[in-house]
Enzyme design. Structure first.
Site, PDB file in Angstrom:
ATOM      1  N   HIS A  64       0.880  -1.178   0.000  1.00  0.00           N
ATOM      2  CA  HIS A  64       0.000   0.000   0.000  1.00  0.00           C
ATOM      3  C   HIS A  64       0.913   1.222   0.000  1.00  0.00           C
ATOM      4  O   HIS A  64       1.449   1.595   1.050  1.00  0.00           O
ATOM      5  CB  HIS A  64      -0.866   0.029   1.257  1.00  0.00           C
ATOM      6  CG  HIS A  64      -1.762  -1.157   1.431  1.00  0.00           C
ATOM      7  ND1 HIS A  64      -3.085  -1.163   1.030  1.00  0.00           N
ATOM      8  CD2 HIS A  64      -1.538  -2.378   1.974  1.00  0.00           C
ATOM      9  CE1 HIS A  64      -3.635  -2.332   1.337  1.00  0.00           C
ATOM     10  NE2 HIS A  64      -2.712  -3.094   1.907  1.00  0.00           N
ATOM     11  N   PHE A  65       1.119   1.827  -1.173  1.00  0.00           N
ATOM     12  CA  PHE A  65       2.052   2.954  -1.251  1.00  0.00           C
ATOM     13  C   PHE A  65       1.364   4.320  -1.110  1.00  0.00           C
ATOM     14  O   PHE A  65       1.998   5.361  -1.227  1.00  0.00           O
ATOM     15  CB  PHE A  65       2.902   2.874  -2.524  1.00  0.00           C
ATOM     16  CG  PHE A  65       4.052   1.884  -2.417  1.00  0.00           C
ATOM     17  CD1 PHE A  65       4.381   1.274  -1.210  1.00  0.00           C
ATOM     18  CD2 PHE A  65       4.813   1.569  -3.535  1.00  0.00           C
ATOM     19  CE1 PHE A  65       5.441   0.372  -1.117  1.00  0.00           C
ATOM     20  CE2 PHE A  65       5.890   0.672  -3.458  1.00  0.00           C
ATOM     21  CZ  PHE A  65       6.195   0.071  -2.256  1.00  0.00           C
ATOM     22  N   ARG A  66       0.052   4.332  -0.903  1.00  0.00           N
ATOM     23  CA  ARG A  66      -0.669   5.529  -0.401  1.00  0.00           C
ATOM     24  C   ARG A  66      -0.817   6.687  -1.373  1.00  0.00           C
ATOM     25  O   ARG A  66      -1.386   7.725  -0.991  1.00  0.00           O
ATOM     26  CB  ARG A  66      -0.007   6.084   0.875  1.00  0.00           C
ATOM     27  CG  ARG A  66       0.277   5.079   1.964  1.00  0.00           C
ATOM     28  CD  ARG A  66      -0.970   4.411   2.439  1.00  0.00           C
ATOM     29  NE  ARG A  66      -0.771   3.627   3.641  1.00  0.00           N
ATOM     30  CZ  ARG A  66      -1.630   2.712   4.061  1.00  0.00           C
ATOM     31  NH1 ARG A  66      -2.733   2.457   3.372  1.00  0.00           N
ATOM     32  NH2 ARG A  66      -1.416   2.037   5.153  1.00  0.00           N
ATOM     33  N   ASN A  96      -6.653   0.909  -2.355  1.00  0.00           N
ATOM     34  CA  ASN A  96      -7.333   1.718  -1.326  1.00  0.00           C
ATOM     35  C   ASN A  96      -6.619   3.050  -1.108  1.00  0.00           C
ATOM     36  O   ASN A  96      -6.257   3.415   0.004  1.00  0.00           O
ATOM     37  CB  ASN A  96      -7.476   0.945  -0.006  1.00  0.00           C
ATOM     38  CG  ASN A  96      -6.154   0.457   0.570  1.00  0.00           C
ATOM     39  OD1 ASN A  96      -5.188   0.239  -0.165  1.00  0.00           O
ATOM     40  ND2 ASN A  96      -6.087   0.280   1.874  1.00  0.00           N
ATOM     41  N   HIS A 181      -9.110  -9.634   0.479  1.00  0.00           N
ATOM     42  CA  HIS A 181      -8.941  -9.456   1.926  1.00  0.00           C
ATOM     43  C   HIS A 181     -10.141 -10.147   2.561  1.00  0.00           C
ATOM     44  O   HIS A 181     -11.267  -9.659   2.462  1.00  0.00           O
ATOM     45  CB  HIS A 181      -8.911  -7.964   2.271  1.00  0.00           C
ATOM     46  CG  HIS A 181      -8.736  -7.695   3.731  1.00  0.00           C
ATOM     47  ND1 HIS A 181      -7.687  -6.964   4.218  1.00  0.00           N
ATOM     48  CD2 HIS A 181      -9.468  -8.067   4.817  1.00  0.00           C
ATOM     49  CE1 HIS A 181      -7.770  -6.891   5.545  1.00  0.00           C
ATOM     50  NE2 HIS A 181      -8.852  -7.554   5.934  1.00  0.00           N
ATOM     51  N   HIS A 235      -2.902 -12.535   2.946  1.00  0.00           N
ATOM     52  CA  HIS A 235      -2.508 -12.578   4.362  1.00  0.00           C
ATOM     53  C   HIS A 235      -3.358 -13.498   5.236  1.00  0.00           C
ATOM     54  O   HIS A 235      -4.130 -13.049   6.071  1.00  0.00           O
ATOM     55  CB  HIS A 235      -2.447 -11.176   4.980  1.00  0.00           C
ATOM     56  CG  HIS A 235      -3.542 -10.221   4.604  1.00  0.00           C
ATOM     57  ND1 HIS A 235      -4.869 -10.571   4.559  1.00  0.00           N
ATOM     58  CD2 HIS A 235      -3.484  -8.911   4.272  1.00  0.00           C
ATOM     59  CE1 HIS A 235      -5.574  -9.519   4.210  1.00  0.00           C
ATOM     60  NE2 HIS A 235      -4.754  -8.506   4.036  1.00  0.00           N
ATOM     61  N   ASP A 306       2.265  -6.983   2.576  1.00  0.00           N
ATOM     62  CA  ASP A 306       1.186  -6.108   3.039  1.00  0.00           C
ATOM     63  C   ASP A 306       1.765  -4.832   3.658  1.00  0.00           C
ATOM     64  O   ASP A 306       1.305  -4.376   4.700  1.00  0.00           O
ATOM     65  CB  ASP A 306       0.249  -6.823   4.020  1.00  0.00           C
ATOM     66  CG  ASP A 306      -1.026  -6.020   4.272  1.00  0.00           C
ATOM     67  OD1 ASP A 306      -1.280  -5.055   3.533  1.00  0.00           O
ATOM     68  OD2 ASP A 306      -1.755  -6.363   5.216  1.00  0.00           O
ATOM     69  N   HIS A 310       1.870   3.775   8.275  1.00  0.00           N
ATOM     70  CA  HIS A 310       1.180   4.926   8.870  1.00  0.00           C
ATOM     71  C   HIS A 310       2.236   5.705   9.644  1.00  0.00           C
ATOM     72  O   HIS A 310       3.235   5.118  10.088  1.00  0.00           O
ATOM     73  CB  HIS A 310       0.082   4.464   9.828  1.00  0.00           C
ATOM     74  CG  HIS A 310      -0.995   3.644   9.176  1.00  0.00           C
ATOM     75  ND1 HIS A 310      -2.000   4.201   8.417  1.00  0.00           N
ATOM     76  CD2 HIS A 310      -1.223   2.309   9.158  1.00  0.00           C
ATOM     77  CE1 HIS A 310      -2.799   3.244   7.966  1.00  0.00           C
ATOM     78  NE2 HIS A 310      -2.340   2.072   8.395  1.00  0.00           N
TER      79      HIS A 310
END
Ligand code: DOR
Length: 440
Positions: A64-66, A96, A181, A235, A306, A310
Site C-alpha cells: 500500500h504505497f498511499r 485503497n 482481503h 494474508h 502487506d 502509517h
C-alpha cells in the site's frame, strides 16, 4: 565473433532453474543473454560477486504505497525506494488510495505517477465494487494492471464488497486473478463493541477473531470453486483458515506475510503496542505455527509484505483509533532469509514463494527465473551477513519498522531491475527508472 555483454556478473552462486550453480551471467539490453562460463573482459561493466548469491528478483505482490491521497505516510517514490533498499525488484500496489483505483482514469493516473519516480517496477490492482463489476472484464487488461482486489471486510479506506450478488458478479466478469482481503464484515461489525470505547491493543485479535477470517475464507473457497476463476487469499493468519485451505481448489492461491510468520501475540503487542496492529491481526504462536506447517506442506503459494505504513503520530492515537497496518516491503527479504538460515524453509522455497510463483500466478512476462531470455531482475544477497535492522535504514516515509532491533542473518546487497543496479550496499544507485510490469 565473441559475444559481448552490457554487464557480466562473475563469481557468484546463482539460483538457476536447476538449483544453485557457480556460473557467470551475461546481461544485454536488460535481459539475461548467457548463463555459463564467461571469460573476463567481455562485459562493458563487470562485477565479481564472490560469496554472494544471485536470486531471481523478489516480487512483492501486496503493498500500500498511499499515492494519491495519503502521501504523508508514503508515496510511489519513497515506497519503491524502500523496495529497492530491501532487495525487491517489482511491487503490486493496492487500490485503497484516495481516490480509490476503481476507474480507468485513476489507474492511468497511478501509472503516470510512477514514471521517473519509481525505483523498481510496479503494477496496480484494480479495486472491485458493486458498481464497476460489469466493466472489470474490459478494464482489468489496461496497462499497469496486475489483477483485481476485493476487500470482503473493511480495513483502511472505503473499499468494501460483502454482498453475495456483487461478489458473484465480480467473479463472473473477466479472467485476471482476484486478490481478496477475507474477513467477514458482519462479524467484524457485531464484535466491534468489544473495543469501541477504548481497549488495550492486545484486544485487536479478539475483536477481529479467527472466526471472522474463517467465515470469509469459506465463502471465498466456495466462490473460487464454483466459478473456476483465479483467486488469491491475501494474508492468511490462522490455523482455522489453513485447515479449510488444505482442500482448496487449484485456482485459489494463498499468501502469508513475513510478519505473521515472525511476530506473535501477546509479545508483539507488549513490545510494540499499536505498531503491531494490522488487519488481519497478529495472532498467538499456535496460529503462527499453523502458518509454518501450511508453508511446509505446500498450501502457501506466495509471500507478500502487506506493506501498510502509517506515521508514528497516527499510530500514537489510542486504540482503536490507531490505524491498522505496518511497513514491510524493505524487511521482507532480510526477515525471510533469516528464517532460511534458521532452517525454517529452504532457499528454494524462498525463491518459489517470493519470485517464481508470483510471476507464474499473475502472468508476469519474463520474470521469476534466472534463465536465458528472462529479464535481468536480481535480488543479490549475502546469506552469511549478520545485521541489525534499524529505523535509520528504513527508506519508507513512515520512518519505522516493527523489526527495529532484530538481528538477522542474510541481507540483500544488490538489487538489479532490468539489468540496472538500483541498490548496492544499502545505497540507492542512479535515478528512478522503474516501469510498469507487463503481463502475458
Ligand atoms: O492492516 C491493514 N492495513 N490491513 C489492510 O488490509 C489495509 C492496510 C492499510 O491500507 O492500511
Amino acid at each position: 565473433m565473441t559475444d559481448r555483454f552490457d554487464w557480466v556478473l562473475h563469481g557468484a552462486t546463482v539460483f538457476t532453474q536447476k538449483g544453485l550453480a557457480s556460473v557467470d551471467i551475461g546481461v544485454t539490453k536488460g535481459l539475461i543473454a548467457k548463463i555459463g562460463d564467461i571469460r573476463p573482459g567481455l562485459g562493458a561493466v563487470e562485477d565479481t560477486l564472490t560469496g554472494l548469491t544471485v536470486l531471481p528478483g523478489v516480487v512483492d505482490t501486496q503493498v500500500h504505497f498511499r499515492e494519491p491521497g495519503a502521501e504523508q505516510k508514503e508515496d510511489l517514490a519513497t515506497g519503491t525506494a524502500a523496495a529497492a533498499m530491501g532487495g525487491v525488484t517489482a511491487i503490486f500496489d493496492m487500490p485503497n488510495t484516495k481516490p480509490t483505483t476503481t476507474t480507468p482514469e485513476a489507474l492511468a493516473d497511478k501509472v503516470a505517477r510512477g514514471k521517473g519516480r519509481a525505483w523498481v517496477d510496479y503494477a496496480f490492482y484494480f479495486g472491485a465494487t458493486a458498481e464497476n463489476a460489469e466493466r472489470l472484464a474490459e478494464w482489468e487488461n489496461l496497462p499497469g494492471c496486475c489483477g483485481i482486489k476485493i476487500f470482503m471486510g473493511s480495513s483502511t479506506g472505503t473499499l468494501l464488497v460483502d454482498d453475495q450478488a456483487a461478489l458473484e458478479a465480480i467473479f463472473r466478469s473477466g479472467k485476471r486473478r482476484i486478490a481478496v482481503h477475507a474477513e467477514d464484515e458482519t462479524r467484524l461489525k457485531s464484535r466491534f463493541a468489544l473495543v469501541a470505547d477504548g481497549a488495550p491493543v492486545a484486544m485487536h485479535p479478539v475483536w477481529r477473531d479467527e472466526e471472522a477470517a474463517t467465515i470469509a475464507v469459506k465463502r471465498l473457497i466456495d466462490l473460487a470453486r464454483r466459478s473456476g476463476r483465479k483467486a488469491h487469499v491475501l494474508h492468511v493468519t490462522s490455523a482455522g483458515e489453513m485447515e479449510l485451505l488444505r482442500d482448496k481448489p487449484e485456482n485459489l492461491s494463498v499468501e502469508v506475510t513475513p510478519q505473521h510468520l515472525t511476530l506473535a501475540a501477546p509479545d508483539a503487542y507488549d513490545r510494540l503496542g499499536s505498531l503491531a496492529q494490522m488487519n488481519p491481526p497478529i495472532r498467538d504462536a499456535r496460529h503462527r505455527d499453523a502458518l509454518w506447517a501450511a508453508l511446509k506442506s505446500g498450501i502457501v503459494s506466495c509471500i507478500g509484505s502487506d506493506h501498510a505504513p502509517h506515521t508514528r503520530e497516527e499510530k500514537a492515537q489510542p486504540y482503536p483509533k490507531s490505524p491498522s497496518g505496518m511497513p514491510g516491503v524493505q524487511t521482507y527479504v532480510p526477515i525471510m532469509l533469516d528464517h532460511v538460515n534458521a532452517g525454517r524453509l529452504g532457499l528454494g522455497d524462498f525463491v518459489r514463494l517470493s519470485s517464481s510463483n508470483p510471476a507464474a500466478m499473475f502472468g508476469m512476462e519474463k520474470r521469476g527465473q534466472v534463465a536465458e531470455g528472462y529479464r535481468a531482475d536480481f535480488t543479490i544477497v549475502d546469506m552469511g551477513a549478520k545485521r541489525v535492522i534499524t529505523d535509520d535504514w528504513i527508506a519508507s516515509r513512515c520512518g519505522w519498522t516493527p523489526f527495529a532491533g532484530t538481528e538477522v542473518t542474510g541481507w540483500p546487497v544488490i538489487t538489479a531491475v532490468g539489468g540496472r543496479v538500483v541498490m548496492r550496499e544499502d545505497t540507492l544507485i542512479g535515478t528512478p527508472r522503474g516501469e510498469p510490469v507487463t503481463f502475458a
